[in-house]
Design an enzyme around this catalytic site. Sequence first.
Site, PDB file in Angstrom:
ATOM      1  N   SER A  85       0.920  -1.231   0.202  1.00 29.84           N
ATOM      2  CA  SER A  85      -0.065  -0.135  -0.104  1.00 29.84           C
ATOM      3  C   SER A  85       0.888   1.343  -0.056  1.00 29.84           C
ATOM      4  CB  SER A  85      -0.866   0.044   1.263  1.00 29.84           C
ATOM      5  OG  SER A  85      -2.030   0.921   0.815  1.00 29.84           O
ATOM      6  N   GLU A 177      -2.387  13.036  13.752  1.00 32.92           N
ATOM      7  CA  GLU A 177      -2.406  14.269  13.107  1.00 32.92           C
ATOM      8  C   GLU A 177      -1.484  14.452  11.913  1.00 32.92           C
ATOM      9  OE1 GLU A 177      -1.888  13.804  16.219  1.00 32.92           O
ATOM     10  OE2 GLU A 177      -3.897  14.198  17.042  1.00 32.92           O
ATOM     11  N   HIS A 236      -7.285  -6.388   0.658  1.00 32.42           N
ATOM     12  CA  HIS A 236      -6.041  -5.251   0.623  1.00 32.42           C
ATOM     13  C   HIS A 236      -5.149  -5.738   1.311  1.00 32.42           C
ATOM     14  CE1 HIS A 236      -4.086  -1.812  -0.270  1.00 32.42           C
ATOM     15  NE2 HIS A 236      -4.099  -1.366   0.969  1.00 32.42           N
TER      16      HIS A 236
END
Length: 256
Positions: A85, A177, A236
């Site tokens: 990925s 974040e 996936h």
Amino acid sequence: MILNYKVFGEGFPVIILHGLLGSLDNWQTIAKKLAGTSFAVYIIDQRNHGKSPHTDEFSYDLLANDLLEFFQQQHITKAHLIGHSMGGKMVMKFALEHPEMVDKLVVVDVAPVAYEDRHSNVFNALFAADIANAKTREEVEEVLRYKLDNDETTVQFLMKGLHRGEENAFEWKFNLEALHKAYTEISSGVTYLTPFNGPTLFIKGERSSYITGDNYSTIEHLFPNNELAEIKGAGHWVHAEKPQEFLGELNRFLGK
């Protein structure tokens, strides 16, 4: 940048890079078994993941430079690269920019293309979990399961990223974040003027839509010496869902 890593076995180096919100722990089982076939297998926490440094900055350019430094620190001149990925985009970028350092390339369930947003629901669930005030792992898991419509595979993957910090408060092992802020960059495609002509294996899950007929032309353009293997019944997270079949493809390709 000093990256956290583990190494198993001895022999020709193989470096494995995890995906978004993951860590080297996701690849430990595969690494140990692959190391038994005469490889030194390195699994790495990429920056802003696991025990590697967490920074405000995050981009594929930075990740590629981190990996280049890792090669130098470990005195590796050439290696096989495996990436899943986001890690798959990273190893593609590295192979295109440093082809002399990559022997064989394995890209797991991703193409070198830009993807539309596939993670807003995941980020929303992670922020909603409010781990700073959570008392138990079950409390966090319940919020994730509710926000992700009982997608058990994703929930369990995310829960592997939860741990208690030094003051016994819950923390994510990834820099939530910074990764959320950099998501547009993470979703972007991989481009380069010249292709990587080394042997390249793309492994896709049968139930995944990351590698398709529509984006395979981009794979062919940038990685002309490629082959595609599809793992039946896998989504996936191919390596976690069908580890034996996945290992079979790795051993076949890397053992050539």
